[in-house]
Scaffold this motif. Structure first.
Motif, mmCIF file in Angstrom:
data_model
loop_
_atom_site.group_PDB
_atom_site.id
_atom_site.type_symbol
_atom_site.label_atom_id
_atom_site.label_comp_id
_atom_site.label_asym_id
_atom_site.label_seq_id
_atom_site.Cartn_x
_atom_site.Cartn_y
_atom_site.Cartn_z
ATOM 1 N N GLY A 242 0.247 5.953 -2.815
ATOM 2 C CA GLY A 242 1.239 4.929 -3.036
ATOM 3 C C GLY A 242 2.575 5.334 -3.216
ATOM 4 O O GLY A 242 3.580 4.914 -2.587
ATOM 5 N N LEU A 243 2.520 6.214 -4.125
ATOM 6 C CA LEU A 243 3.848 7.011 -4.424
ATOM 7 C C LEU A 243 4.381 7.663 -3.396
ATOM 8 O O LEU A 243 5.637 7.241 -3.024
ATOM 9 C CB LEU A 243 3.398 8.011 -5.765
ATOM 10 C CG LEU A 243 4.597 8.643 -6.286
ATOM 11 C CD1 LEU A 243 5.724 7.524 -6.843
ATOM 12 C CD2 LEU A 243 4.312 9.713 -7.402
ATOM 13 N N HIS B 214 8.169 6.430 -1.616
ATOM 14 C CA HIS B 214 9.447 7.040 -1.594
ATOM 15 C C HIS B 214 9.596 7.531 -0.275
ATOM 16 O O HIS B 214 10.728 8.352 -0.146
ATOM 17 C CB HIS B 214 9.302 8.314 -2.507
ATOM 18 C CG HIS B 214 9.427 7.844 -4.056
ATOM 19 N ND1 HIS B 214 10.739 7.603 -4.620
ATOM 20 C CD2 HIS B 214 8.369 7.507 -4.996
ATOM 21 C CE1 HIS B 214 10.340 7.137 -5.856
ATOM 22 N NE2 HIS B 214 9.324 7.231 -6.007
ATOM 23 N N ARG B 215 8.992 7.219 0.674
ATOM 24 C CA ARG B 215 9.134 7.596 2.129
ATOM 25 C C ARG B 215 10.021 6.454 2.850
ATOM 26 O O ARG B 215 10.342 6.388 4.271
ATOM 27 C CB ARG B 215 7.989 7.891 2.861
ATOM 28 C CG ARG B 215 7.509 9.385 2.633
ATOM 29 C CD ARG B 215 6.367 9.717 3.533
ATOM 30 N NE ARG B 215 6.128 11.145 3.443
ATOM 31 C CZ ARG B 215 4.907 11.778 3.837
ATOM 32 N NH1 ARG B 215 4.158 10.947 4.733
ATOM 33 N NH2 ARG B 215 4.586 13.004 3.784
ATOM 34 N N SER C 76 4.767 -0.673 0.942
ATOM 35 C CA SER C 76 5.300 0.053 1.790
ATOM 36 C C SER C 76 4.985 -0.093 3.249
ATOM 37 O O SER C 76 5.428 0.483 4.106
ATOM 38 C CB SER C 76 4.759 1.637 1.381
ATOM 39 O OG SER C 76 5.408 2.069 -0.003
ATOM 40 N N THR C 77 3.856 -0.583 3.494
ATOM 41 C CA THR C 77 3.312 -1.145 4.579
ATOM 42 C C THR C 77 3.973 -2.554 5.309
ATOM 43 O O THR C 77 4.568 -2.465 6.461
ATOM 44 C CB THR C 77 1.664 -1.404 4.571
ATOM 45 O OG1 THR C 77 1.178 -0.226 4.338
ATOM 46 C CG2 THR C 77 1.237 -1.748 6.280
ATOM 47 N N VAL C 78 4.036 -3.460 4.307
ATOM 48 C CA VAL C 78 4.504 -4.713 4.624
ATOM 49 C C VAL C 78 6.005 -4.705 4.731
ATOM 50 O O VAL C 78 6.873 -5.457 5.735
ATOM 51 C CB VAL C 78 3.959 -5.811 3.731
ATOM 52 C CG1 VAL C 78 4.673 -7.362 3.985
ATOM 53 C CG2 VAL C 78 2.615 -6.138 3.677
ATOM 54 N N ARG C 79 6.561 -4.067 3.710
ATOM 55 C CA ARG C 79 8.140 -3.969 3.811
ATOM 56 C C ARG C 79 8.893 -5.324 3.696
ATOM 57 O O ARG C 79 9.581 -5.509 4.766
ATOM 58 C CB ARG C 79 8.569 -2.985 4.718
ATOM 59 C CG ARG C 79 8.099 -1.545 4.696
ATOM 60 C CD ARG C 79 8.761 -0.565 5.498
ATOM 61 N NE ARG C 79 10.191 -0.451 4.881
ATOM 62 C CZ ARG C 79 11.342 0.218 5.574
ATOM 63 N NH1 ARG C 79 11.309 0.796 6.524
ATOM 64 N NH2 ARG C 79 12.737 0.043 5.149
ATOM 65 N N ASP D 231 14.118 0.154 -2.140
ATOM 66 C CA ASP D 231 13.372 -0.455 -2.688
ATOM 67 C C ASP D 231 13.651 -2.164 -2.483
ATOM 68 O O ASP D 231 12.685 -2.871 -2.602
ATOM 69 C CB ASP D 231 13.827 -0.481 -4.411
ATOM 70 C CG ASP D 231 12.805 -1.175 -5.141
ATOM 71 O OD1 ASP D 231 11.682 -0.861 -5.509
ATOM 72 O OD2 ASP D 231 13.420 -2.154 -5.787
ATOM 73 N N TYR D 232 14.697 -2.250 -1.916
ATOM 74 C CA TYR D 232 15.027 -3.710 -1.516
ATOM 75 C C TYR D 232 13.882 -4.181 -0.491
ATOM 76 O O TYR D 232 13.936 -5.682 -0.332
ATOM 77 C CB TYR D 232 16.405 -3.978 -0.795
ATOM 78 C CG TYR D 232 16.419 -3.392 0.501
ATOM 79 C CD1 TYR D 232 16.433 -4.245 1.479
ATOM 80 C CD2 TYR D 232 16.287 -2.006 0.920
ATOM 81 C CE1 TYR D 232 16.379 -3.582 2.885
ATOM 82 C CE2 TYR D 232 16.809 -1.427 1.982
ATOM 83 C CZ TYR D 232 16.510 -2.533 3.207
ATOM 84 O OH TYR D 232 16.675 -1.984 4.345
ATOM 85 N N THR D 233 13.207 -3.638 0.040
ATOM 86 C CA THR D 233 12.243 -3.909 1.036
ATOM 87 C C THR D 233 10.803 -3.942 0.649
ATOM 88 O O THR D 233 9.819 -4.183 1.269
ATOM 89 C CB THR D 233 12.064 -3.160 2.254
ATOM 90 O OG1 THR D 233 11.724 -1.832 1.933
ATOM 91 C CG2 THR D 233 13.224 -3.099 2.860
#
Length: 294
Positions: free
Chosen positions: A70-71, A75-76, A163-166, A186-188
Motif C-alpha cells: 500500500g505504501l 507513493h507512486r 491507489s487503485t481507485v484514485r 494525495d489529492y486523488t
C-alpha cells in the motif's frame, strides 16, 4: 515525497511499542480493592487471546506485506499536471449533497481524533489496568501485537484501494484546495477515508477486546460509547475538512470495523487451541487448585 501523515504513522508505531518495552515495569502490586465483576478474565495461566509464532508469523508477514504494498502504491501516484479539470457533474447524487472546500484546522482535528482512537484509548486503558494489577503484564504484549497487526492490515488494504481507485478529493471541486498535496498525488486518494478506517479499527478493536477481557465490567458501555463517538467524530471531521465524501467515510468505517474484529477474533481462536487441555494451577492463599481444560 514523504507526507506529514506518514510521520504520524511512524510516531504511532513508536508509541505502540511502549507497552512491549514497559510491561516489566507495570507489574507492581496495586493496593486497590477491585470489585469481582471488574476483574480481568485473563490470568497467568489463561487468556481470551493468545500469541503463537506458528500462527502469528503468517499473520504478521501478511500485514507487513499489505502495508508495504500500500505504501509503495500510494507513493507512486503522480501529482496534478495542472490540466485535469474537475466537474461537479462527476460527483454521484448522494455525495453531491455534502462536500466542502479544504479546511486545514478541521483536517488537523480529524487526525487528532483518529490517532486518539488508535493510540490513546487502547494503550492508555490497558496500561492503566496493568498498573492496577488487573491485567497480567504479558497481555500488554498480546494487545500490542494484535493492535499493530490490525493497524498494518487496515493501512495496507485502504491504501491499495486508494491507489487503485484514485478518486479526487472533494476540495478539488471547490474553490479552496489543499495545495500542498497536489504535487504528490494525495489529492486523488479520497476513497476510502484512511483516517476513518483507522478510527473505526481502533474503536472496534478496543470494544471487542475489552468485552473479552472484562466481560462483566460496568465500564464496557462507556468504553464502547467513547471509542465509537471518537470514530464517528473522525468521519464527520473528514467530510467537514473537505478531504472526503460521505461514501469515502462509510466505506472506511466498514473496512476499519471488519479489520478491528477479524484480527482479535483470530487470536481468540488461537487462544482456544493454545489453552486446550492445559492444566492450570491456582493458589488462593489457603488451598491449591488444579483445573484441566479440554
Amino acid at each position: 515525497m514523504i507526507r506529514p501523515f506518514l510521520r504520524l504513522r511512524t510516531l504511532f508505531l513508536s508509541i505502540l511499542s511502549i507497552p512491549l518495552l514497559a510491561q516489566g515495569q507495570l507489574c507492581a502490586q496495586s493496593t486497590l480493592n477491585i470489585p469481582a465483576r471488574e476483574l480481568c478474565a485473563a490470568t497467568e495461566g489463561k487468556s481470551p487471546f493468545a500469541i503463537d509464532y506458528r500462527y502469528d508469523l503468517p499473520i504478521e508477514l501478511g500485514a507487513v506485506s499489505l502495508a508495504v504494498t500500500g505504501l509503495i502504491m500510494e507513493h507512486r501516484v503522480e501529482g496534478w499536471d495542472g490540466e485535469e479539470t474537475f466537474s461537479k457533474r462527476n460527483i454521484n447524487e448522494v455525495d453531491r449533497f455534502w462536500y466542502n472546500e479544504y479546511r486545514p484546522a478541521v483536517d488537523t482535528m480529524g487526525t487528532v481524533t483518529a490517532m486518539a482512537n488508535v493510540i490513546a484509548l487502547p494503550v492508555g486503558i490497558y496500561a492503566a489496568e496493568a498498573v492496577m494489577n488487573n491485567l497480567p503484564p504479558g497481555e500488554l504484549a498480546t494487545v500490542g501485537v494484535m493492535l499493530t497487526e490490525s493497524y498494518l492490515t487496515g493501512y495496507g488494504i485502504r491504501n491499495i484501494i486508494k491507489s487503485t481507485v484514485r478518486r479526487p478529493r472533494p476540495y478539488m471541486y471547490r474553490a479552496k484546495w489543499d495545495t500542498e498535496h497536489l504535487a504528490d498525488g494525495d489529492y486523488t486518494l479520497s476513497f476510502p477515508s484512511g483516517h476513518t478506517t483507522d478510527a473505526f479499527m481502533g474503536a472496534t478493536f478496543l470494544s471487542y477486546t475489552f468485552c473479552k477481557y472484562y466481560p462483566d465490567s460496568r465500564l464496557k458501555i462507556p468504553v464502547i460509547a467513547a471509542s465509537y463517538t471518537l470514530a464517528a467524530t473522525t468521519g464527520f471531521l473528514r467530510i467537514a475538512s473537505g478531504n472526503h465524501f460521505l461514501s469515502d467515510v462509510l466505506t472506511g468505517a466498514a473496512l476499519g470495523t471488519a479489520v478491528g474484529i477479524a484480527v482479535p477474533f483470530v487470536h481468540e481462536k488461537i487462544a482456544k487451541v493454545k489453552y486446550k487441555g492445559q492444566q492450570v494451577l491456582a493458589f488462593d492463599g489457603q488451598s491449591l487448585t488444579a483445573t484441566l481444560r479440554f
